[in-house]
Scaffold this active site. Structure first.
Site, PDB file in Angstrom:
ATOM      1  N   ASN A  17     -32.751 -12.498  12.748  1.00 43.23           N
ATOM      2  CA  ASN A  17     -32.162 -12.475  11.402  1.00 43.23           C
ATOM      3  C   ASN A  17     -32.292 -13.871  10.784  1.00 43.23           C
ATOM      4  O   ASN A  17     -31.771 -14.850  11.337  1.00 43.23           O
ATOM      5  CB  ASN A  17     -30.685 -12.058  11.531  1.00 43.23           C
ATOM      6  CG  ASN A  17     -29.995 -11.969  10.190  1.00 43.23           C
ATOM      7  OD1 ASN A  17     -30.180 -12.832   9.339  1.00 43.23           O
ATOM      8  ND2 ASN A  17     -29.182 -10.951  10.001  1.00 43.23           N
ATOM      9  N   HIS A  20     -29.621 -17.058   7.481  1.00 39.55           N
ATOM     10  CA  HIS A  20     -28.963 -18.356   7.316  1.00 39.55           C
ATOM     11  C   HIS A  20     -29.930 -19.494   7.023  1.00 39.55           C
ATOM     12  O   HIS A  20     -29.503 -20.600   6.693  1.00 39.55           O
ATOM     13  CB  HIS A  20     -28.014 -18.621   8.488  1.00 39.55           C
ATOM     14  CG  HIS A  20     -26.905 -17.613   8.472  1.00 39.55           C
ATOM     15  ND1 HIS A  20     -26.059 -17.485   7.393  1.00 39.55           N
ATOM     16  CD2 HIS A  20     -26.565 -16.636   9.345  1.00 39.55           C
ATOM     17  CE1 HIS A  20     -25.216 -16.478   7.614  1.00 39.55           C
ATOM     18  NE2 HIS A  20     -25.507 -15.950   8.789  1.00 39.55           N
ATOM     19  N   HIS A  53     -30.415  -9.466   5.435  1.00 43.71           N
ATOM     20  CA  HIS A  53     -29.314  -8.725   4.804  1.00 43.71           C
ATOM     21  C   HIS A  53     -29.214  -9.159   3.348  1.00 43.71           C
ATOM     22  O   HIS A  53     -28.858 -10.308   3.064  1.00 43.71           O
ATOM     23  CB  HIS A  53     -28.019  -9.041   5.572  1.00 43.71           C
ATOM     24  CG  HIS A  53     -26.799  -8.343   5.067  1.00 43.71           C
ATOM     25  ND1 HIS A  53     -25.557  -8.511   5.652  1.00 43.71           N
ATOM     26  CD2 HIS A  53     -26.607  -7.469   4.049  1.00 43.71           C
ATOM     27  CE1 HIS A  53     -24.664  -7.781   5.004  1.00 43.71           C
ATOM     28  NE2 HIS A  53     -25.276  -7.137   4.021  1.00 43.71           N
ATOM     29  N   ARG A  55     -27.101  -9.151   0.471  1.00 46.03           N
ATOM     30  CA  ARG A  55     -25.701  -8.873   0.121  1.00 46.03           C
ATOM     31  C   ARG A  55     -25.552  -8.678  -1.369  1.00 46.03           C
ATOM     32  O   ARG A  55     -26.323  -9.222  -2.159  1.00 46.03           O
ATOM     33  CB  ARG A  55     -24.804 -10.030   0.569  1.00 46.03           C
ATOM     34  CG  ARG A  55     -24.393  -9.931   2.013  1.00 46.03           C
ATOM     35  CD  ARG A  55     -23.401 -11.031   2.363  1.00 46.03           C
ATOM     36  NE  ARG A  55     -22.819 -10.786   3.667  1.00 46.03           N
ATOM     37  CZ  ARG A  55     -21.664 -10.157   3.885  1.00 46.03           C
ATOM     38  NH1 ARG A  55     -20.931  -9.741   2.871  1.00 46.03           N
ATOM     39  NH2 ARG A  55     -21.217  -9.973   5.104  1.00 46.03           N
ATOM     40  N   ARG A  59     -25.648 -14.052  -1.294  1.00 52.95           N
ATOM     41  CA  ARG A  59     -25.273 -15.385  -0.780  1.00 52.95           C
ATOM     42  C   ARG A  59     -26.336 -15.959   0.143  1.00 52.95           C
ATOM     43  O   ARG A  59     -26.352 -17.140   0.414  1.00 52.95           O
ATOM     44  CB  ARG A  59     -23.922 -15.327  -0.071  1.00 52.95           C
ATOM     45  CG  ARG A  59     -23.947 -14.623   1.250  1.00 52.95           C
ATOM     46  CD  ARG A  59     -22.608 -14.700   1.945  1.00 52.95           C
ATOM     47  NE  ARG A  59     -21.593 -13.900   1.297  1.00 52.95           N
ATOM     48  CZ  ARG A  59     -20.480 -13.467   1.910  1.00 52.95           C
ATOM     49  NH1 ARG A  59     -20.255 -13.806   3.171  1.00 52.95           N
ATOM     50  NH2 ARG A  59     -19.606 -12.730   1.301  1.00 52.95           N
ATOM     51  N   GLU A  80     -31.024  -4.982   6.116  1.00 47.34           N
ATOM     52  CA  GLU A  80     -29.588  -4.653   6.186  1.00 47.34           C
ATOM     53  C   GLU A  80     -29.025  -4.593   4.780  1.00 47.34           C
ATOM     54  O   GLU A  80     -29.310  -5.470   3.949  1.00 47.34           O
ATOM     55  CB  GLU A  80     -28.834  -5.742   6.948  1.00 47.34           C
ATOM     56  CG  GLU A  80     -29.102  -5.756   8.422  1.00 47.34           C
ATOM     57  CD  GLU A  80     -28.287  -6.848   9.093  1.00 47.34           C
ATOM     58  OE1 GLU A  80     -27.394  -7.434   8.454  1.00 47.34           O
ATOM     59  OE2 GLU A  80     -28.570  -7.129  10.254  1.00 47.34           O
ATOM     60  N   THR A 111     -20.119 -10.018   8.355  1.00 47.74           N
ATOM     61  CA  THR A 111     -19.794  -8.594   8.538  1.00 47.74           C
ATOM     62  C   THR A 111     -18.754  -8.453   9.648  1.00 47.74           C
ATOM     63  O   THR A 111     -19.056  -8.682  10.815  1.00 47.74           O
ATOM     64  CB  THR A 111     -21.078  -7.804   8.882  1.00 47.74           C
ATOM     65  OG1 THR A 111     -22.108  -8.224   7.992  1.00 47.74           O
ATOM     66  CG2 THR A 111     -20.849  -6.321   8.731  1.00 47.74           C
ATOM     67  N   GLU A 161     -26.418   0.696  15.552  1.00 47.09           N
ATOM     68  CA  GLU A 161     -26.340  -0.671  16.068  1.00 47.09           C
ATOM     69  C   GLU A 161     -24.864  -0.944  16.324  1.00 47.09           C
ATOM     70  O   GLU A 161     -24.037  -0.796  15.413  1.00 47.09           O
ATOM     71  CB  GLU A 161     -26.909  -1.676  15.059  1.00 47.09           C
ATOM     72  CG  GLU A 161     -26.809  -3.109  15.583  1.00 47.09           C
ATOM     73  CD  GLU A 161     -27.649  -4.106  14.784  1.00 47.09           C
ATOM     74  OE1 GLU A 161     -28.697  -3.709  14.235  1.00 47.09           O
ATOM     75  OE2 GLU A 161     -27.245  -5.283  14.728  1.00 47.09           O
ATOM     76  N   HIS A 204     -24.682  -9.011  16.309  1.00 40.38           N
ATOM     77  CA  HIS A 204     -23.605  -9.816  15.733  1.00 40.38           C
ATOM     78  C   HIS A 204     -22.994 -10.775  16.753  1.00 40.38           C
ATOM     79  O   HIS A 204     -22.390 -10.359  17.735  1.00 40.38           O
ATOM     80  CB  HIS A 204     -22.481  -8.978  15.099  1.00 40.38           C
ATOM     81  CG  HIS A 204     -21.885  -9.701  13.911  1.00 40.38           C
ATOM     82  ND1 HIS A 204     -20.998 -10.719  14.050  1.00 40.38           N
ATOM     83  CD2 HIS A 204     -22.121  -9.583  12.592  1.00 40.38           C
ATOM     84  CE1 HIS A 204     -20.694 -11.188  12.857  1.00 40.38           C
ATOM     85  NE2 HIS A 204     -21.366 -10.527  11.950  1.00 40.38           N
TER      86      HIS A 204
HETATM   87  N1  PXP Z   1     -26.773  -7.052  13.046  1.00 39.55           N
HETATM   88  C1  PXP Z   1     -26.089  -6.772  11.913  1.00 39.55           C
HETATM   89  C2  PXP Z   1     -25.975  -5.343  11.509  1.00 39.55           C
HETATM   90  C3  PXP Z   1     -25.530  -7.790  11.122  1.00 39.55           C
HETATM   91  O1  PXP Z   1     -24.851  -7.479  10.005  1.00 39.55           O
HETATM   92  C4  PXP Z   1     -25.711  -9.126  11.516  1.00 39.55           C
HETATM   93  C5  PXP Z   1     -25.166 -10.228  10.667  1.00 39.55           C
HETATM   94  O2  PXP Z   1     -25.763 -10.196   9.417  1.00 39.55           O
HETATM   95  C6  PXP Z   1     -26.453  -9.378  12.683  1.00 39.55           C
HETATM   96  C7  PXP Z   1     -26.945  -8.328  13.437  1.00 39.55           C
HETATM   97  C8  PXP Z   1     -26.713 -10.774  13.153  1.00 39.55           C
HETATM   98  O3  PXP Z   1     -25.517 -11.397  13.479  1.00 39.55           O
HETATM   99  P1  PXP Z   1     -25.518 -12.952  13.834  1.00 39.55           P
HETATM  100  O4  PXP Z   1     -26.060 -13.668  12.652  1.00 39.55           O
HETATM  101  O5  PXP Z   1     -24.101 -13.243  14.125  1.00 39.55           O
HETATM  102  O6  PXP Z   1     -26.408 -13.121  15.049  1.00 39.55           O
END
Ligand code: PXP
Length: 254
Positions: A17, A20, A53, A55, A59, A80, A111, A161, A204
């Site tokens: 992901n 960030h 993702h 949003r 953001r 996402e 989330t 998931e 997550h």
């Molecule tokens: N999976 C989903 C469905 C999420 O919403 C997120 C956070 O956006 C992640 C995985 C990744 O989480 P993290 O950034 O904490 O590794």
């Protein structure tokens, strides 16, 4: 013998992901660091897919990033999004490989929990149908509650998931007993969903310290990891940070 005990586990995919990287870019309002460049580095370092993702408040990833990502990467994009009409229209326009539906609250930092599929199953079934028809693999981000697994089956989602954030937080806080309890509940839900014919992903909060139990479960087919990897990249570089996660996953998978 349970699936977990068979010697040959099916491959475990790593979805990176890159949200960030966009968070950092947006902090200055310019074009750098570019999340598309991060996605290409992730791909080169062993990511099997890229997760982003979009949003409601934009953001991190913004609309233009979706097209840029899809044009640049050769691995699948896992998009996402919240189950809103706006996001559905965007997904139908881009037709990413996968769409993961997540709950979204504007005031949350990240989330915070899974979707309440049980409370919204009828609407979600109708919401998912055009996405499935468009060829997107739809997954629902849920907690380990049995009611949510049943509801995911009713919705007809091919993938769930599991939100493993609470387990990861408990490990980080040194709450060993509570973490073990949470992991037991997650493991049981993972087995139940898999037995019901749903593909299982987890995500997550996963870090080097928390990846092993999920990577070791043969029922889990994909891990989606972001925040930890982007943070770790500050110290060792994104490619090496991802390569180390891949190594830990492969070691745990055996
Ligand atoms: N999976 C989903 C469905 C999420 O919403 C997120 C956070 O956006 C992640 C995985 C990744 O989480 P993290 O950034 O904490 O590794």
């Amino acid at each position: 013998m349970t699936t977990s005990e068979t010697s040959l586990s099916p491959p475990l995919r790593l979805g990176v992901n890159i949200d960030h990287v966009a968070t950092l870019r947006n902090a200055r309002g310019g074009a750098l660091p570019d999340p598309v460049r991060a996605a290409l580095v992730a791909q080169g370092a062993g990511a099997d897919g890229i997760t982003a993702h979009l949003r409601e408040d934009r953001r991190h990833i913004v609309d233009e990033d979706i097209a840029r990502l899809m044009a640049a990467i050769s691995v699948p994009l896992n998009f996402e999004m919240a189950a809103t009409a706006e996001m559905q229209a965007i997904a139908l326009r881009h037709r990413p490989h996968a769409v993961c539906l997540v709950p979204e609250r504007r005031e949350e930092r990240t989330t915070e929990g899974g979707l309440d599929v049980a409370a919204d199953a009828n609407r979600l079934r109708g919401f998912c149908a055009p996405l499935v028809d468009a060829g997107c693999r739809v997954s629902l981000f849920i907690g380990h509650d049995a009611r949510q697994i049943d509801a995911a089956l009713r919705v007809g989602a091919p993938v769930v998931e599991f939100h493993v954030g609470r387990y990861c937080d408990l490990v980080a806080e040194g709450e060993g007993d509570a973490a073990a309890e949470e992991l037991a509940a997650l493991s049981s839900a993972i087995r139940d969903a898999h037995s019901a014919g749903i593909e299982v992903h987890c995500g997550h909060g996963i870090s080097y310290d928390t990846v092993a139990p999920f990577a070791a479960m043969a029922e889990v087919r994909e891990l989606n990891i972001g925040h930890f990897l982007i943070g770790e990249a500050v110290f060792r570089g994104l490619g090496p940070a991802i390569a180390e996660m891949r190594r830990l996953m492969d070691d745990a998978r055996g």
